[in-house]
Scaffold this active site. Structure first.
Site, PDB file in Angstrom:
ATOM      1  N   HIS A  74       2.591 -12.275   1.633  1.00  0.00           N
ATOM      2  CA  HIS A  74       2.325 -11.184   2.577  1.00  0.00           C
ATOM      3  C   HIS A  74       0.818 -10.916   2.668  1.00  0.00           C
ATOM      4  CE1 HIS A  74       3.261  -7.203   4.483  1.00  0.00           C
ATOM      5  NE2 HIS A  74       2.062  -6.939   4.001  1.00  0.00           N
ATOM      6  N   GLU A  75       0.173 -10.789   1.522  1.00  0.00           N
ATOM      7  CA  GLU A  75      -1.262 -10.507   1.519  1.00  0.00           C
ATOM      8  C   GLU A  75      -2.060 -11.691   2.054  1.00  0.00           C
ATOM      9  OE1 GLU A  75      -2.194  -7.492   1.227  1.00  0.00           O
ATOM     10  OE2 GLU A  75      -0.198  -6.883   0.585  1.00  0.00           O
TER      11      GLU A  75
END
Length: 109
Positions: free
Chosen positions: A64-65
């Site tokens: 996600h990051e």
């Protein structure tokens, strides 16, 4: 675990792109698993997520990051509201769920 090395590994395996900055644990994070800092490109991660939920969940947070990270440095929409972010996140999570091995995620131009 060397966190920066792990994030570099996930970046190459899942996105086919290098992670060129630093990743660090941040015990002050309470309501999120990770954060991307566009100002200097580093990533912070909540160590409790890794400790309590394990590597499988933690890897999803790293992905996600990294979606934020790669889109930002490609000059594309990297915020949650942006279509480019939503599309890359969906592709990164779907490929992780259904493929027996990791295939790099290609972001669309």
């Amino acid at each position: 675990m060397n966190l920066t090395d792990y994030v570099k590994q996930v970046s190459i395996e899942d996105f086919g792109k290098p992670f060129k900055h630093q990743a660090q644990w941040n015990t002050r994070l309470r309501s999120t698993g990770g954060r991307f800092f566009p100002k200097d490109g580093h990533l912070d991660f909540n160590p409790k997520v890794y400790q309590e939920l394990g590597l499988e969940v933690f890897r999803k947070i790293v992905r996600h990051e990294l979606c934020h990270y790669h889109l930002y440095f490609e000059g594309k929409g990297y915020q949650h509201k942006d279509l480019a972010f939503k599309q890359l996140l969906k592709r990164s999570m779907v490929s992780a769920l259904f493929l027996p091995y990791q295939v790099p995620i290609k972001s669309q131009a």
